[in-house]
Design a protein around this motif. Structure first.
Motif, PDB file in Angstrom:
ATOM      1  N   LEU A 143     -17.295  -1.025   3.707  1.00  0.00           N
ATOM      2  CA  LEU A 143     -16.463  -0.095   2.955  1.00  0.00           C
ATOM      3  C   LEU A 143     -15.114   0.100   3.626  1.00  0.00           C
TER       4      LEU A 143
ATOM      5  N   ASP B 154     -11.685  -0.706   1.915  1.00  0.00           N
ATOM      6  CA  ASP B 154     -10.650   0.329   1.811  1.00  0.00           C
ATOM      7  C   ASP B 154      -9.342  -0.157   2.411  1.00  0.00           C
TER       8      ASP B 154
ATOM      9  N   ALA C 261      -5.919  -0.564   0.458  1.00  0.00           N
ATOM     10  CA  ALA C 261      -4.729   0.132   0.961  1.00  0.00           C
ATOM     11  C   ALA C 261      -3.548  -0.838   1.075  1.00  0.00           C
TER      12      ALA C 261
END
Length: 530
Positions: A17, A21, A25
């Motif tokens: 995760l 992420d 981003a």
């Protein structure tokens, strides 16, 4: 306990995760910065167009910068607040972003991989460590000289500043020579004229300047490679309120060669600005010409498409008309054959003559009877029923059925009755043989002259089919019950075409190949349907 038992799976999931992420981003950052993916190839070079500082998006003026291709040392000069420091920071940050796997805020970006990036930017003086501005710069540069090589990027801001200008310029030149000799990719900013001269004379080095509007005395923040910059110190001081006599006095302290250099730089800036403006105008004209070219090419293609469609429609209409004419001809022939099959031999002959007369009157070219009267008189308006007339347009004799009405008269030509203009009718003194007598003579001629065999050897298929069609008409009129078509053996193409025709012909009751004594497969025997 349940959580502890799944600790390893949970840790793996959290790590995945976190990576996801991070990727999201990076993608969001690229969208926010309107960034592009860099193209990486080789080592230690860069070529960035429309580069923007990643921390001042929306306000940053795009710049074009390159290094490591035709030169590997770049000296940037120009006035204070002109954008020199922002330029080298932008170059360094975009290199690090690209090598970190990020998209970069630029229009296009191509570069190699730098093994190390060094920067000496800003004022790092420290009272606690007894370091002045000059001392902090020298400490940083000392470390850079110990580690930099030809795969390194070195960014030096205000090289040689913070000490005596003469000594600072000499020291800055020595530092640039040392880095240049190693092949290090170096970008330095300075105000020293000596370093401008150094970059102009050294192979593999180049000058650059940040553009400045001499009329408004405001920077444009545009980087111009190949042109040394001016400081504009006197102009800026005067604009900021320094008394004019002080500024004039300061100008008087300049050496003649310095004044000459400033004048030459001014002329060079003006010439380059004019060249840039003309290049932009040429680019705009080229874009306009390309747009017009594309527009007219599209119009030409559209016209060609319309032309092709019109031609296709014309061909379709012509083919449709041809099919219509063929259908009408087939209908006439079919009508003839139906009448021939249903009526007696005499009535069949009459139907044949009527159909042929219809076709001749509608389609055949004008044929004149050699024995017809050649003189033309007034229109015969007083024609009486039973009176014989000559029709010069069709080369036929006819009999008046009804008196003339207006400009037309009803005439019977053979078995056909037609209304004809009086201009197409001529009165004759004596009529030739009557229709009945002519028809009887024709029948006797057919009976006397026709043979019960037709030799088709040497004929082409089209000629043979036409000749057989006429021969069958004559055979029906003559009352022949059995006839022979001699087509020979050959390849069998003529025989096959004739058999295909005979299968559909109502005048043929049946047909077969000849027996041994009749000519075998070289002869077709037809039983005529009378």
């Amino acid at each position: 306990r349940g959580v502890a038992a799944a600790a390893e799976e949970i840790a793996t999931t959290l790590e995945s995760l976190g990576r996801l992420d991070f990727v999201l981003a990076k993608g969001r950052l690229a969208l926010d910065m309107n960034a592009v993916p860099p193209t990486l190839s080789g080592r230690a070079w860069l070529d960035i167009r429309g580069a923007r500082h990643p921390l001042i998006l929306g306000r940053a003026v795009p710049i074009d910068i390159r290094l490591g291709t035709d030169f590997h040392t770049l000296v940037i000069t120009g006035p204070n607040t002109g954008g020199k420091t922002v330029t080298i920071k932008t170059a360094g940050l975009l290199v690090l972003m690209a090598q970190a796997g990020l998209h970069v805020p630029a229009e296009a970006c191509s570069m190699g991989v730098f093994r190390q990036v060094f920067a000496d930017i800003g004022d790092e003086q420290s009272i606690e460590d007894s370091l002045s501005t000059f001392s902090s710069h020298i400490r940083n540069i000392t470390g850079i000289l110990q580690k930099a090589d030809q795969e390194s990027l070195v960014l030096l801001d205000e090289l040689g500043a913070g000490t005596d200008p003469t000594e600072g310029a000499a020291l800055g030149r020595a530092i640039l020579e040392a880095l240049h000799a190693r092949g290090t990719r170096t970008v330095a900013t300075t105000h020293f004229a000596e370093l401008k001269e150094f970059a102009s004379a050294l192979p593999g080095a180049a000058n650059a300047s940040v553009a400045f509007d001499a009329r408004t005395l405001e920077p444009t923040y545009r980087l111009v490679i190949g042109r040394p910059g001016r400081s504009y110190a006197f102009a800026i001081a005067e604009r900021l309120g320094l008394p004019p006599e002080v500024v004039a006095r300061a100008r008087g302290f300049l050496k003649p060669e310095q004044i000459r250099i400033e004048a030459l730089l001014g002329e060079l800036e003006k010439a380059q600005d004019d060249a840039v403006r003309k290049r932009e105008e040429a680019r705009a004209l080229r874009a306009e010409a390309y747009a017009l070219k594309k527009k007219y090419e599209e119009e030409w293609e559209a016209w060609q498409t319309r032309k092709a469609r019109l031609w296709e429609r014309t061909v379709e209409e012509a083919e449709s008309e041809l099919r219509r004419v063929r259908r009408e001809a087939e209908a006439i022939i079919r009508s003839l054959r139906e009448q021939t099959a249903a009526e007696s031999a005499r009535v069949r002959e009459r139907a044949i003559q009527e159909a042929r007369e219809r076709l001749r009157l509608l389609q055949a070219p004008r044929v004149l009877d050699a024995g017809a009267p050649e003189t033309k008189g007034d229109m015969p308006r007083d024609l009486q029923p039973g009176e014989t007339v000559y029709l010069p347009r069709y080369g036929q004799y006819g009999s008046v059925v009804q008196p003339a009405r207006g400009e037309e008269v009803l005439v019977q030509v053979g078995a056909l009755k037609v209304n004809l203009p009086l201009t197409d009718v001529q009165r004759v003194p004596q009529a030739p043989a009557t229709g009945k007598t002519a028809a009887a003579a024709l029948a006797l001629q057919k009976v006397a002259g026709i043979k019960n065999e037709l030799d088709l050897r040497g004929r082409r298929v089209e000629e043979a089919v036409t000749e057989v069609d006429k021969y069958l008409d004559d055979a029906v009129v003559a009352g022949l019950t059995q006839v022979y078509l001699i087509h020979g053996k050959g390849t069998g193409a003529l025989r096959s075409a004739l058999h295909e025709m005979l299968r559909e012909d109502p005048r043929v009751k049946e047909f077969r190949l000849g027996d041994y004594g009749e000519g075998g497969s070289g002869v077709t025997v037809i039983t005529v349907n009378i």
